[in-house]
Design a protein around this motif. Structure first.
Motif, PDB file in Angstrom:
ATOM      1  N   UNK A  53       0.820  -1.206   0.000  1.00 34.77           N
ATOM      2  CA  UNK A  53       0.000   0.000   0.000  1.00 34.77           C
ATOM      3  C   UNK A  53       0.858   1.261   0.000  1.00 34.77           C
ATOM      4  N   UNK A  54       1.973   1.209   0.695  1.00 30.78           N
ATOM      5  CA  UNK A  54       2.871   2.368   0.707  1.00 30.78           C
ATOM      6  C   UNK A  54       3.436   2.629  -0.684  1.00 30.78           C
ATOM      7  N   UNK A  55       3.775   1.577  -1.416  1.00 32.60           N
ATOM      8  CA  UNK A  55       4.300   1.731  -2.776  1.00 32.60           C
ATOM      9  C   UNK A  55       3.238   2.276  -3.723  1.00 32.60           C
ATOM     10  N   UNK A  56       1.982   1.891  -3.505  1.00 31.90           N
ATOM     11  CA  UNK A  56       0.896   2.317  -4.387  1.00 31.90           C
ATOM     12  C   UNK A  56       0.366   3.706  -4.040  1.00 31.90           C
ATOM     13  N   UNK A  57       0.730   4.230  -2.893  1.00 30.43           N
ATOM     14  CA  UNK A  57       0.236   5.534  -2.458  1.00 30.43           C
ATOM     15  C   UNK A  57       1.037   6.641  -3.157  1.00 30.43           C
ATOM     16  N   UNK A  58       0.389   7.440  -4.026  1.00 28.06           N
ATOM     17  CA  UNK A  58       1.139   8.491  -4.739  1.00 28.06           C
ATOM     18  C   UNK A  58       1.728   9.546  -3.815  1.00 28.06           C
ATOM     19  N   UNK A  59       1.105   9.754  -2.664  1.00 34.57           N
ATOM     20  CA  UNK A  59       1.636  10.734  -1.708  1.00 34.57           C
ATOM     21  C   UNK A  59       3.044  10.354  -1.280  1.00 34.57           C
ATOM     22  N   UNK A  60       3.273   9.077  -1.026  1.00 40.20           N
ATOM     23  CA  UNK A  60       4.589   8.621  -0.593  1.00 40.20           C
ATOM     24  C   UNK A  60       5.557   8.447  -1.765  1.00 40.20           C
ATOM     25  N   UNK A  61       5.084   7.885  -2.867  1.00 41.27           N
ATOM     26  CA  UNK A  61       5.975   7.634  -4.003  1.00 41.27           C
ATOM     27  C   UNK A  61       6.481   8.941  -4.608  1.00 41.27           C
ATOM     28  N   UNK A  62       5.592   9.926  -4.763  1.00 40.30           N
ATOM     29  CA  UNK A  62       6.011  11.213  -5.339  1.00 40.30           C
ATOM     30  C   UNK A  62       6.952  11.967  -4.398  1.00 40.30           C
ATOM     31  N   UNK A  63       6.636  11.940  -3.111  1.00 38.69           N
ATOM     32  CA  UNK A  63       7.499  12.640  -2.157  1.00 38.69           C
ATOM     33  C   UNK A  63       8.856  11.955  -2.040  1.00 38.69           C
ATOM     34  N   UNK A  64       8.870  10.629  -2.190  1.00 41.00           N
ATOM     35  CA  UNK A  64      10.151   9.914  -2.160  1.00 41.00           C
ATOM     36  C   UNK A  64      11.034  10.343  -3.335  1.00 41.00           C
ATOM     37  N   UNK A  65      10.456  10.404  -4.530  1.00 43.21           N
ATOM     38  CA  UNK A  65      11.222  10.811  -5.702  1.00 43.21           C
ATOM     39  C   UNK A  65      11.705  12.250  -5.572  1.00 43.21           C
ATOM     40  N   UNK A  66      10.859  13.108  -5.017  1.00 39.24           N
ATOM     41  CA  UNK A  66      11.258  14.506  -4.842  1.00 39.24           C
ATOM     42  C   UNK A  66      12.393  14.623  -3.830  1.00 39.24           C
ATOM     43  N   UNK A  67      12.273  13.904  -2.713  1.00 37.91           N
ATOM     44  CA  UNK A  67      13.346  13.898  -1.715  1.00 37.91           C
ATOM     45  C   UNK A  67      14.638  13.366  -2.310  1.00 37.91           C
ATOM     46  N   UNK A  68      14.517  12.344  -3.150  1.00 41.09           N
ATOM     47  CA  UNK A  68      15.694  11.755  -3.786  1.00 41.09           C
ATOM     48  C   UNK A  68      16.388  12.779  -4.680  1.00 41.09           C
ATOM     49  N   UNK A  69      15.617  13.516  -5.461  1.00 42.10           N
ATOM     50  CA  UNK A  69      16.195  14.526  -6.348  1.00 42.10           C
ATOM     51  C   UNK A  69      16.882  15.640  -5.558  1.00 42.10           C
ATOM     52  N   UNK A  70      16.218  16.125  -4.514  1.00 42.64           N
ATOM     53  CA  UNK A  70      16.796  17.202  -3.709  1.00 42.64           C
ATOM     54  C   UNK A  70      18.072  16.733  -3.014  1.00 42.64           C
ATOM     55  N   UNK A  71      18.037  15.517  -2.466  1.00 38.72           N
ATOM     56  CA  UNK A  71      19.208  14.991  -1.751  1.00 38.72           C
ATOM     57  C   UNK A  71      20.383  14.771  -2.697  1.00 38.72           C
ATOM     58  N   UNK A  72      20.121  14.264  -3.895  1.00 38.80           N
ATOM     59  CA  UNK A  72      21.202  14.066  -4.870  1.00 38.80           C
ATOM     60  C   UNK A  72      21.805  15.398  -5.287  1.00 38.80           C
ATOM     61  N   UNK A  73      20.946  16.397  -5.509  1.00 41.23           N
ATOM     62  CA  UNK A  73      21.449  17.729  -5.875  1.00 41.23           C
ATOM     63  C   UNK A  73      22.288  18.319  -4.742  1.00 41.23           C
ATOM     64  N   UNK A  74      21.763  18.251  -3.512  1.00 42.06           N
ATOM     65  CA  UNK A  74      22.464  18.843  -2.368  1.00 42.06           C
ATOM     66  C   UNK A  74      23.788  18.140  -2.104  1.00 42.06           C
ATOM     67  N   UNK A  75      23.791  16.806  -2.177  1.00 49.26           N
ATOM     68  CA  UNK A  75      25.020  16.056  -1.921  1.00 49.26           C
ATOM     69  C   UNK A  75      26.067  16.344  -2.989  1.00 49.26           C
ATOM     70  N   UNK A  76      25.642  16.432  -4.247  1.00 50.89           N
ATOM     71  CA  UNK A  76      26.587  16.693  -5.340  1.00 50.89           C
ATOM     72  C   UNK A  76      27.175  18.093  -5.241  1.00 50.89           C
ATOM     73  N   UNK A  77      26.311  19.096  -5.069  1.00 55.39           N
ATOM     74  CA  UNK A  77      26.805  20.469  -4.978  1.00 55.39           C
ATOM     75  C   UNK A  77      27.633  20.673  -3.715  1.00 55.39           C
ATOM     76  N   UNK A  78      27.202  20.081  -2.610  1.00 53.68           N
ATOM     77  CA  UNK A  78      27.967  20.184  -1.374  1.00 53.68           C
ATOM     78  C   UNK A  78      29.351  19.593  -1.516  1.00 53.68           C
ATOM     79  N   UNK A  79      29.437  18.490  -2.248  1.00 50.96           N
ATOM     80  CA  UNK A  79      30.735  17.848  -2.459  1.00 50.96           C
ATOM     81  C   UNK A  79      31.617  18.700  -3.367  1.00 50.96           C
TER      82      UNK A  79
END
Length: 268
Positions: A53-79
């Motif tokens: 159910x967590x995988x099928x819930x768009x609230x969680x799946x979309x927020x996970x992808x958004x968090x992933x994008x922000x974290x990758x950007x922040x980690x790359x630029x920070x490095x």
């Protein structure tokens, strides 16, 4: 006899400390398998449906992808910002080098919620003065997350650079290598473990952050920690436990991998 009692007492306090930290996490993992929608102890049974159910819930799946994008950007630029800064500071003989290190790691001593409020007010003033749409913008959120990754990247890289043998770089320079060649062929390969650890730790810090994101996300745009918080406002079922377990596994895995490259006990 007294020494033995002292060691046993210290050991018990250590165990209590670990229990205080780990028991809530173990309880969340346990609840994620409860069969009933309303958590109760003892549980009526166990199931894996909440993960589906967590995988099928768009609230969680979309927020996970958004968090992933922000974290990758922040980690790359920070490095990208931290690696040259730490190399220069390590080699610098200036009296301001120590002050510069303190400046780069200063966000560690400021509560993140204070940083978030300060950045939000600054963005509002910037938008008023320049009409640049800064409040709620993705780039502002990414830069804010970069701010909190830089101190950890700097500390991890400095810990790794402290073990670097200067004679290797000096030998390369004495054989005719220019500074850029020494940097690319000697320094960076030697601190590769620190770079990997800094990237992983920066990703973890950004991915799990909620205080900055609460101030800076746009309407309808949420990171995973905010999505979990919003879900708990209306429902309390094992779905949120399943999402939390996935977050714990991701963050815990990142920390364990980072610890293999640079021992976190040296920087935390």
């Amino acid at each position: 006899m007294i020494e033995r009692i002292r060691r046993v007492t210290i050991g018990l306090w250590v165990l209590l400390g670990f229990a205080y930290v780990l028991l809530p996490l173990l309880l969340v993992v346990w609840m994620s398998f409860f069969a009933s929608e309303i958590p109760r102890i003892p549980p009526q049974g166990y199931t894996l449906n909440w993960y589906a159910q967590a995988l099928e819930n768009p609230q969680f799946s979309n927020s996970f992808l958004f968090s992933l994008q922000v974290a990758l950007f922040a980690a790359t630029l920070g490095l990208l910002l931290s690696v040259p800064a730490t190399i220069v500071l390590r080699r610098s003989r200036s009296a301001f080098a120590a002050a510069a290190v303190q400046f780069l790691t200063a966000p560690l001593i400021v509560p993140t919620i204070v940083i978030g409020a300060g950045i939000y007010i600054s963005l509002v003033l910037l938008e008023i003065m320049t009409a640049i749409p800064a409040v709620g913008s993705v780039w502002a959120l990414g830069l804010a997350h970069t701010l909190i990754t830089i101190p950890w990247c700097v500390r991890l890289l400095l810990a790794n650079l402290s073990t670097l043998d200067n004679s290797v770089e000096e030998a390369a320079a004495s054989l005719g290598a220019n500074p850029l060649t020494v940097l690319l062929t000697m320094t960076l390969p030697l601190i590769r473990s620190g770079v990997v650890a800094a990237a992983l730790f920066g990703f973890v810090v950004s991915f799990g952050n909620i205080e900055l994101s609460l101030f800076l996300v746009a309407p309808g745009q949420t990171t995973l920690p905010i999505a979990i918080l919003q879900y708990l406002e209306w429902k309390l079922d094992p779905t949120v436990s399943a999402v939390s377990v996935a977050q714990i596994v991701l963050i815990g895995g990142g920390l364990l991998i980072a610890d293999r490259y640079v021992k976190l006990t040296r920087v935390v």
